[in-house]
Design a protein around this motif. Structure first.
Motif, short mmCIF file in Angstrom:
data_model
loop_
_atom_site.label_atom_id
_atom_site.label_comp_id
_atom_site.label_asym_id
_atom_site.label_seq_id
_atom_site.Cartn_x
_atom_site.Cartn_y
_atom_site.Cartn_z
N ILE A 192 0.86 -1.19 0.00
CA ILE A 192 0.00 0.00 0.00
C ILE A 192 0.89 1.23 0.00
CG2 ILE A 192 -1.60 1.38 1.38
CD1 ILE A 192 -2.78 -1.29 2.41
N ARG A 193 0.68 2.13 -0.95
CA ARG A 193 1.36 3.42 -0.93
C ARG A 193 0.32 4.48 -0.58
NH1 ARG A 193 6.18 4.60 -2.92
NH2 ARG A 193 5.98 6.01 -1.15
N ASP A 194 0.49 5.12 0.54
CA ASP A 194 -0.43 6.16 0.96
C ASP A 194 0.35 7.15 1.82
OD1 ASP A 194 -3.39 7.08 1.45
OD2 ASP A 194 -2.40 7.10 3.39
N ALA A 195 0.35 8.41 1.40
CA ALA A 195 1.17 9.42 2.07
C ALA A 195 0.77 9.60 3.53
CB ALA A 195 1.05 10.76 1.32
N GLU A 196 -0.53 9.62 3.81
CA GLU A 196 -1.00 9.85 5.18
C GLU A 196 -0.56 8.72 6.12
OE1 GLU A 196 -5.15 10.81 7.60
OE2 GLU A 196 -5.25 10.13 5.52
N ILE A 197 -0.75 7.46 5.67
CA ILE A 197 -0.40 6.32 6.52
C ILE A 197 1.12 6.24 6.69
CG2 ILE A 197 -0.58 3.82 6.81
CD1 ILE A 197 -3.13 4.00 5.02
N GLU A 198 1.87 6.48 5.62
CA GLU A 198 3.34 6.43 5.71
C GLU A 198 3.87 7.50 6.67
OE1 GLU A 198 4.90 6.59 1.73
OE2 GLU A 198 3.89 4.74 1.14
N LYS A 199 3.30 8.69 6.60
CA LYS A 199 3.73 9.77 7.51
C LYS A 199 3.43 9.40 8.96
CE LYS A 199 3.32 14.76 8.33
NZ LYS A 199 2.80 14.80 9.71
N THR A 200 2.28 8.78 9.20
CA THR A 200 1.91 8.39 10.56
C THR A 200 2.86 7.34 11.11
OG1 THR A 200 -0.42 8.88 10.11
CG2 THR A 200 0.03 7.44 11.98
N ILE A 201 3.24 6.36 10.29
CA ILE A 201 4.20 5.33 10.72
C ILE A 201 5.53 5.99 11.10
CG2 ILE A 201 5.52 3.29 10.02
CD1 ILE A 201 2.57 2.68 10.33
N PHE A 202 5.99 6.92 10.28
CA PHE A 202 7.24 7.64 10.58
C PHE A 202 7.13 8.40 11.90
CE2 PHE A 202 8.93 6.90 6.33
CZ PHE A 202 10.30 6.87 6.57
N GLU A 203 6.01 9.08 12.10
CA GLU A 203 5.81 9.85 13.34
C GLU A 203 5.86 8.94 14.57
OE1 GLU A 203 2.03 11.70 12.72
OE2 GLU A 203 2.89 13.54 11.89
N LEU A 204 5.22 7.78 14.47
CA LEU A 204 5.18 6.84 15.59
C LEU A 204 6.56 6.24 15.86
CD1 LEU A 204 1.85 4.96 14.77
CD2 LEU A 204 2.22 6.53 16.68
N ALA A 205 7.32 6.00 14.78
CA ALA A 205 8.63 5.35 14.92
C ALA A 205 9.75 6.32 15.29
CB ALA A 205 8.99 4.64 13.61
N MET A 206 9.57 7.61 15.02
CA MET A 206 10.68 8.56 15.14
C MET A 206 11.30 8.61 16.54
SD MET A 206 12.54 10.01 13.09
CE MET A 206 11.47 9.74 11.68
N PRO A 207 10.53 8.61 17.63
CA PRO A 207 11.18 8.61 18.96
C PRO A 207 12.07 7.38 19.17
CG PRO A 207 8.84 9.12 19.15
CD PRO A 207 9.05 8.68 17.75
N ILE A 208 11.65 6.23 18.63
CA ILE A 208 12.43 4.99 18.74
C ILE A 208 13.69 5.08 17.88
CG2 ILE A 208 12.42 2.47 18.43
CD1 ILE A 208 10.52 3.49 20.64
N ILE A 209 13.54 5.57 16.66
CA ILE A 209 14.69 5.72 15.76
C ILE A 209 15.71 6.66 16.38
CG2 ILE A 209 15.43 6.59 13.50
CD1 ILE A 209 12.68 5.65 12.42
N ASP A 210 15.24 7.76 16.97
CA ASP A 210 16.15 8.75 17.57
C ASP A 210 16.99 8.14 18.69
OD1 ASP A 210 15.39 10.76 15.86
OD2 ASP A 210 13.92 11.64 17.23
N VAL A 211 16.36 7.38 19.59
CA VAL A 211 17.12 6.82 20.72
C VAL A 211 17.96 5.61 20.30
CG1 VAL A 211 15.51 7.67 22.45
CG2 VAL A 211 15.20 5.36 21.55
N SER A 212 17.57 4.95 19.19
CA SER A 212 18.35 3.79 18.72
C SER A 212 19.61 4.21 17.97
CB SER A 212 17.50 2.92 17.80
OG SER A 212 17.32 3.55 16.54
N GLU A 213 19.65 5.49 17.58
CA GLU A 213 20.78 6.07 16.84
C GLU A 213 20.99 5.44 15.46
OE1 GLU A 213 24.21 6.07 19.39
OE2 GLU A 213 23.26 7.38 20.87
N ILE A 214 19.93 4.81 14.93
CA ILE A 214 19.98 4.32 13.55
C ILE A 214 19.80 5.52 12.63
CG2 ILE A 214 18.57 3.08 11.85
CD1 ILE A 214 18.17 0.90 13.89
N ASN A 215 20.43 5.47 11.47
CA ASN A 215 20.31 6.57 10.50
C ASN A 215 18.88 6.67 10.01
OD1 ASN A 215 20.43 8.38 8.41
ND2 ASN A 215 21.95 7.27 7.21
N LYS A 216 18.17 7.72 10.40
CA LYS A 216 16.76 7.86 10.04
C LYS A 216 16.54 8.01 8.54
CE LYS A 216 16.32 11.54 12.63
NZ LYS A 216 15.69 12.66 13.38
#
Length: 330
Positions: free
Chosen positions: A9-33
């Motif tokens: 599924i390609r959908d801008a709204e859903i993809e943006k929401t997944i990124f928003e939810l994951a971003m705090p985890i990505i930030d603390v994991s220090e993986i290249n966002k």
């Protein structure tokens, strides 16, 4: 079957929401966002997996089954744990997986170019029929426990409640005890044991974790994305509409439910009724470009080209560049 057609599924709204939810985890994991990618698989089975480096695949069923975003965030933290620990890189099949992902990415690129012909706001793109992701993504018990530990570290640092992850693991463990004839895909790729659940609970008890509630805006974004997925994937549209209308009798102010009704009416061809509800939601959330995108697509597909173009331009202005490429293509 593992050989089933792989649909993204390609959908801008859903993809943006997944990124928003994951971003705090990505930030603390220090993986290249910039290197991490999320793909939504059009599959009702509850599953998520990593393939080809830093690509996380999330089944639509995982988003629609649970109405609290902490469950999804917990799963994302676990999958990011697999990436951070380099579990895939230790597999002798990594080269084949990378090849499959390269092919899939190529198909996604082509699919994005033709997404304008899809249902409003959401495109479903088919990948190769021989992609064996689900069988390949099998982890050892040690790798699962390691990813759990990293997930708990990330959730703790990000101050996100880990109860969602426990709820999910308990759900699968109980399903496993039931010895269902068709095992859930998540159980096949991520073996769930009582030991894993106990280890997470012990972590909670041994660490004084201070959690904070997700922002109202992020919760709303999640519920809107979930409502969109449910509405577009509903097979019995009239029944789904009756159910949501019953819900709205008691919860008239529920915006995600109204959004769901808008899409169901659109799919039934009740365009005027659909736009009437959508316009009210847009009046309330004038900076939400995804609502305006949906309006533009509905107008376009019903021959109102001039107004559709105006709304597309307006939607693009309200959505940041990382997520408006699909809308520009439309």
């Amino acid at each position: 079957s593992s050989f089933a057609q792989f649909k993204i599924i390609r959908d801008a709204e859903i993809e943006k929401t997944i990124f928003e939810l994951a971003m705090p985890i990505i930030d603390v994991s220090e993986i290249n966002k910039q290197a991490i990618n999320f793909y939504i698989v059009n599959d009702s089975a509850i599953n998520a997996f990593v393939a080809g480096g830093q690509n996380i695949f999330i089944n639509s069923g995982l988003i629609t089954k649970f109405n609290n975003p902490e469950t999804l965030i917990g799963v994302l933290a676990h999958e990011i744990g697999h990436i951070s620990a380099g579990h895939l890189a230790r597999s002798g099949e990594e080269f084949e997986k990378s090849k499959n992902i390269a092919i899939l990415s190529y198909l996604l690129g082509i699919g994005a170019m033709i997404s304008g012909s899809a249902d409003a706001g959401m495109a479903i793109i088919s990948g190769g029929s021989d992609v064996l992701f689900k069988n390949q993504m099998k982890y050892t018990r040690w790798q699962e426990e390691s990813a759990d530990k990293l997930a708990m570290d990330y959730l703790s640092k990000a101050k996100i409640d880990s109860k969602g992850l426990i709820e999910l693991l308990k759900y699968f463990y109980q399903e496993n005890l039931g010895v269902k004839s068709v095992m859930n895909e998540y159980l096949l790729s991520h073996p769930v044991s009582e030991k894993r659940i106990s280890a997470i609970r012990n972590y909670q008890q041994n660490h004084q974790i201070k959690t904070k509630l997700l922002s109202k805006e992020l919760l709303q974004d999640f519920l809107m994305a979930r409502a969109k997925l449910i509405a577009f994937n509903a097979s019995d549209i009239e029944f789904s509409l009756q159910e949501i209308e019953k819900f709205l009798l008691k919860n008239q102010q529920d915006i995600p439910a109204q959004y769901q009704k808008t899409i169901l009416l659109y799919r039934l061809g009740s365009i005027d009724d659909s736009l009437k509800i959508l316009n009210k939601i847009i009046d309330k959330y004038q900076n939400n470009g995804f609502l305006i995108e949906l309006k533009a697509q509905i107008l376009f597909e019903n021959g109102n080209i001039v107004d559709a173009i105006k709304n597309y331009h307006l939607a693009i202005k309200k959505i940041d560049n990382r997520f408006n490429a699909l809308i520009k293509i439309n």
